[in-house]
Design an enzyme around this catalytic site. Structure first.
Site, PDB file in Angstrom:
ATOM      1  N   LYS A 238      82.052  -8.477 -13.780  1.00  0.00           N
ATOM      2  CA  LYS A 238      82.807  -7.670 -14.742  1.00  0.00           C
ATOM      3  C   LYS A 238      82.705  -8.371 -16.084  1.00  0.00           C
ATOM      4  O   LYS A 238      83.212  -9.472 -16.262  1.00  0.00           O
ATOM      5  CB  LYS A 238      84.263  -7.544 -14.315  1.00  0.00           C
ATOM      6  CG  LYS A 238      85.042  -6.657 -15.265  1.00  0.00           C
ATOM      7  CD  LYS A 238      86.461  -6.455 -14.799  1.00  0.00           C
ATOM      8  CE  LYS A 238      87.138  -5.369 -15.606  1.00  0.00           C
ATOM      9  NZ  LYS A 238      87.151  -5.636 -17.050  1.00  0.00           N
ATOM     10  N   ARG A 243      83.010  -1.268 -23.756  1.00  0.00           N
ATOM     11  CA  ARG A 243      82.202  -0.264 -23.063  1.00  0.00           C
ATOM     12  C   ARG A 243      81.347   0.491 -24.081  1.00  0.00           C
ATOM     13  O   ARG A 243      81.805   0.758 -25.202  1.00  0.00           O
ATOM     14  CB  ARG A 243      83.148   0.706 -22.356  1.00  0.00           C
ATOM     15  CG  ARG A 243      82.489   1.675 -21.404  1.00  0.00           C
ATOM     16  CD  ARG A 243      82.072   0.952 -20.134  1.00  0.00           C
ATOM     17  NE  ARG A 243      81.554   1.876 -19.142  1.00  0.00           N
ATOM     18  CZ  ARG A 243      82.300   2.463 -18.217  1.00  0.00           C
ATOM     19  NH1 ARG A 243      83.609   2.244 -18.183  1.00  0.00           N
ATOM     20  NH2 ARG A 243      81.759   3.280 -17.338  1.00  0.00           N
ATOM     21  N   ARG A 258      84.236   3.559 -26.209  1.00  0.00           N
ATOM     22  CA  ARG A 258      85.214   4.080 -25.267  1.00  0.00           C
ATOM     23  C   ARG A 258      86.104   5.153 -25.905  1.00  0.00           C
ATOM     24  O   ARG A 258      86.599   6.051 -25.260  1.00  0.00           O
ATOM     25  CB  ARG A 258      86.038   2.889 -24.793  1.00  0.00           C
ATOM     26  CG  ARG A 258      87.167   3.168 -23.921  1.00  0.00           C
ATOM     27  CD  ARG A 258      86.706   3.274 -22.491  1.00  0.00           C
ATOM     28  NE  ARG A 258      87.865   3.479 -21.666  1.00  0.00           N
ATOM     29  CZ  ARG A 258      88.492   2.528 -20.990  1.00  0.00           C
ATOM     30  NH1 ARG A 258      88.037   1.304 -21.010  1.00  0.00           N
ATOM     31  NH2 ARG A 258      89.552   2.798 -20.283  1.00  0.00           N
ATOM     32  N   LYS A 409      88.079  -2.913  -9.856  1.00  0.00           N
ATOM     33  CA  LYS A 409      87.897  -4.154 -10.622  1.00  0.00           C
ATOM     34  C   LYS A 409      88.713  -5.259  -9.977  1.00  0.00           C
ATOM     35  O   LYS A 409      89.853  -5.039  -9.568  1.00  0.00           O
ATOM     36  CB  LYS A 409      88.274  -3.953 -12.088  1.00  0.00           C
ATOM     37  CG  LYS A 409      89.611  -3.322 -12.306  1.00  0.00           C
ATOM     38  CD  LYS A 409      89.833  -2.999 -13.773  1.00  0.00           C
ATOM     39  CE  LYS A 409      91.134  -2.242 -13.940  1.00  0.00           C
ATOM     40  NZ  LYS A 409      91.348  -1.702 -15.262  1.00  0.00           N
TER      41      LYS A 409
HETATM   42  P1  AMP Z   1      89.403  -2.840 -17.711  1.00  0.00           P
HETATM   43  O1  AMP Z   1      88.974  -2.862 -19.140  1.00  0.00           O
HETATM   44  O2  AMP Z   1      90.012  -4.109 -17.271  1.00  0.00           O
HETATM   45  O3  AMP Z   1      90.187  -1.599 -17.366  1.00  0.00           O
HETATM   46  O4  AMP Z   1      88.102  -2.719 -16.810  1.00  0.00           O
HETATM   47  C1  AMP Z   1      87.260  -1.624 -16.876  1.00  0.00           C
HETATM   48  C2  AMP Z   1      86.170  -1.893 -17.856  1.00  0.00           C
HETATM   49  O5  AMP Z   1      85.370  -2.974 -17.424  1.00  0.00           O
HETATM   50  C3  AMP Z   1      85.178  -0.794 -18.016  1.00  0.00           C
HETATM   51  O6  AMP Z   1      85.633   0.238 -18.836  1.00  0.00           O
HETATM   52  C4  AMP Z   1      83.996  -1.531 -18.637  1.00  0.00           C
HETATM   53  O7  AMP Z   1      84.140  -1.542 -20.051  1.00  0.00           O
HETATM   54  C5  AMP Z   1      84.160  -2.934 -18.142  1.00  0.00           C
HETATM   55  N1  AMP Z   1      83.080  -3.424 -17.303  1.00  0.00           N
HETATM   56  C6  AMP Z   1      82.650  -4.682 -17.353  1.00  0.00           C
HETATM   57  N2  AMP Z   1      81.666  -4.901 -16.490  1.00  0.00           N
HETATM   58  C7  AMP Z   1      81.444  -3.733 -15.848  1.00  0.00           C
HETATM   59  C8  AMP Z   1      80.526  -3.321 -14.826  1.00  0.00           C
HETATM   60  N3  AMP Z   1      79.657  -4.174 -14.288  1.00  0.00           N
HETATM   61  N4  AMP Z   1      80.594  -2.036 -14.421  1.00  0.00           N
HETATM   62  C9  AMP Z   1      81.492  -1.173 -14.955  1.00  0.00           C
HETATM   63  N5  AMP Z   1      82.360  -1.501 -15.921  1.00  0.00           N
HETATM   64  C10 AMP Z   1      82.348  -2.777 -16.366  1.00  0.00           C
END
Ligand code: AMP
Length: 540
Positions: A238, A243, A258, A409
């Site tokens: 991650k 994004r 985003r 996640k």
């Molecule tokens: P969060 O921002 O904590 O809600 O986590 C979701 C976000 O993680 C997504 O919107 C992406 O921007 C990010 N992200 C980072 N690495 C990845 C990955 N390998 N696949 C999908 N999303 C990812």
């Protein structure tokens, strides 16, 4: 225009989804094709379709000047009105209601002309003039909706999904078919007209409008992952950046954030490598600070996000990379309905043509069968400087705008939630002059906000100062120590656990919540849901 505003009022006053759809259906049946297209766009709160990246650039000051030109009002009385109503559309309605309505002559075509001219006008003065001229001809009710659309105040009572629903009912087609055409075209108006003409099937993917991002739910533990995906999963790092969705066709490139804004100009170093990839495509991925083959910590990379102009010095000190992890479209084929495993295969082939570019990287994915391997994978991701893991169901399709259980996640030691701030309080002691205590909410299935906790730690003094100014300008009601604010600031909060509680309307409370980040690239519509909170309460 009269029909449009009266229907909007009726719809806003109705709770039942079916009833809303019926009211819209009646409106649609009276409109020409061109007006149907306009009404569908405006009802979803947009002046232009998503596929049209023009912006109106109208701000509070423009609306204020226009309203006060038409109905002179002392400053103090005007400010009171703005604070009391907290919605510029309602302010317009109240103020213009103080003069006799002109005869209703405005049409939806006039509105479309106004938007075209506003987008083309250079300078606030020119925009102010255009707005004043149109509002002078508007009834108070028309002004309310013109201002709402112009200000992007998406509180017309309808979400895009509800307009899609009404279109489906009006023309006897499946709502999925309407959603699909709207996703391909990026234009709810054109979609409505195709639905009316029985031609939805003719819609083809049009590039250069953002497709909503598929999102992930937090996983509470490896056991949780095993439960969700018993037959194995794909694991990626991650990445802690922002994004991004890349569209490329011929020599043209766009990068959407985003928040669905076009941001390619912020990342000039990505243009050449992306344009060098063959064919046309839409890539999904993450832009992150990248130096010596490793991610730059987000807190450092953030300095680049705030900058308007990207000079050579910034490019050298905070270089970025695009980490590609999904492929949504390629050379005429829409891949969203393909399983992730297949999309990955196409992505790997596409990037293989261009194996070691510095700033264009394929996110590595490993397929695992058992959750017991997750802790070690997590530690390895952290070692590489990444935030944790993303666990994805290999057979899953790409679901735009959905936060489901097909992407999970994993951020240890704690799950975090994305929440929106609904209320703020002045702090204590040295924080008594800043709004430092934040009450926050998640959403239920209907998008209704339900409070789950209050946090007052985790932000820097500078962040709190900046938020204080923002909250003061976006207060809905001021009760002295406490203020209810517009629910637009998204926070990521960490917490120790979730407990049932009758202190909050959600029925749950987060224990020891702390703010991990102000989610500057997230939309309030994307916050976590009550279901997620419930699930976290259950598994802990
Ligand atoms: P969060 O921002 O904590 O809600 O986590 C979701 C976000 O993680 C997504 O919107 C992406 O921007 C990010 N992200 C980072 N690495 C990845 C990955 N390998 N696949 C999908 N999303 C990812």
């Amino acid at each position: 225009m009269q029909d449009f505003v009266h229907t909007s009022e009726a719809v806003a006053a109705t709770r039942s989804r079916l009833e809303k759809a019926a009211q819209l259906q009646t409106l649609f049946s009276r409109l020409s094709d061109a007006d149907l297209a306009r009404a569908a766009r405006y009802l979803s709160g947009r002046a232009f379709p998503l596929s049209d990246q023009r912006v109106l650039n109208v701000g509070y000051a423009n609306v204020r000047d226009a309203l006060l030109t038409l109905v002179p009002t002392p400053d103090e009385a005007y400010s009171h009105l703005v604070v009391r109503l907290a919605d510029m559309g309602d302010v317009a309605y109240e103020l213009l209601g103080r003069r006799p309505d002109p005869p209703p002559t405005l049409t939806l075509a006039d509105l479309a002309d106004l938007f075209d001219q506003l987008a083309a006008a250079s300078g606030a003065k020119a925009r102010g003039k255009l707005l004043t001229a149109t509002l002078a001809r508007a009834t108070a009710l028309e002004a309310k909706y013109i201002v709402k659309i112009v200000m992007g105040e998406l509180r017309i009572g309808l979400q895009e999904g509800q307009v899609e629903d009404a279109i489906a009912r009006a023309y006897g087609v499946r709502v999925e078919a309407v959603q699909w055409a709207n996703m391909l075209l990026g234009d709810l108006g054109e979609t409505a007209v195709l639905a009316r003409q029985g031609r939805l099937g003719e819609a083809h993917m049009r590039l250069f409008h953002p497709i909503k991002f598929m999102l992930a739910s937090p996983a509470a533990s490896p056991d949780d992952v095993a439960k969700q995906m018993p037959s194995g999963f794909l694991v990626e790092d991650k990445f802690d950046g922002v994004r991004a969705q890349v569209h490329k066709q011929g020599g043209r490139l766009a990068i959407f954030s985003r928040t669905l804004d076009e941001v390619a100009h912020r990342y000039p170093e990505l243009h050449a490598p992306l344009l060098a990839l063959p064919g046309e495509f839409i890539l999904d991925g993450e832009i992150l600070g990248w130096r010596d083959g490793r991610a730059i910590p987000f807190t450092e990379f953030q300095a680049r996000l705030g900058r308007k102009t990207v000079d050579a010095e910034l490019l050298a000190s905070l270089p970025v990379a695009f980490m590609a992890f999904d492929l949504l479209y390629q050379d005429g084929d829409v891949l969203l309905e393909q399983p992730l495993r297949e999309r990955r295969r196409c992505l790997e082939t596409l990037l293989a043509v261009f194996p070691h570019p510095y700033s264009l990287i394929l996110s590595q994915a490993a397929e695992f069968q058992a959750a017991t391997a997750l802790p070690a994978a997590f530690d390895a991701a952290r070692e590489r400087g990444n935030e944790g893991l993303m666990v994805k169901e290999p057979g899953s399709t790409y679901k735009p705008g959905r936060r489901g259980k097909e992407w999970l996640k994993v951020k240890r030691p704690l799950a975090t939630l994305d929440v929106v701030v609904t209320g703020v309080e002045w702090g204590n002691g040295k924080r008594r002059h800043v709004l430092s205590d934040y009450t926050f909410a998640v959403q239920d299935d209907e998008g209704q906000l339900l409070e789950v906790g209050k946090a007052y730690s985790g932000l820097t003094d500078a962040e709190i100062a900046e938020l204080t100014a923002w909250f003061q300008a976006h207060t809905i009601e001021d009760y002295g120590k406490f203020r209810r604010v517009e629910p637009l600031i998204v926070l990521e909060v960490a917490f120790d656990n979730v407990q049932p509680s009758d202190r909050h309307p959600s029925g749950y409370a987060l224990r020891f919540p702390r703010i991990v980040r102000v989610g500057t690239d997230k939309l309030p519509a994307d916050i976590d849901t009550l279901d997620t909170v419930r699930a976290l309460a259950g598994v802990r």
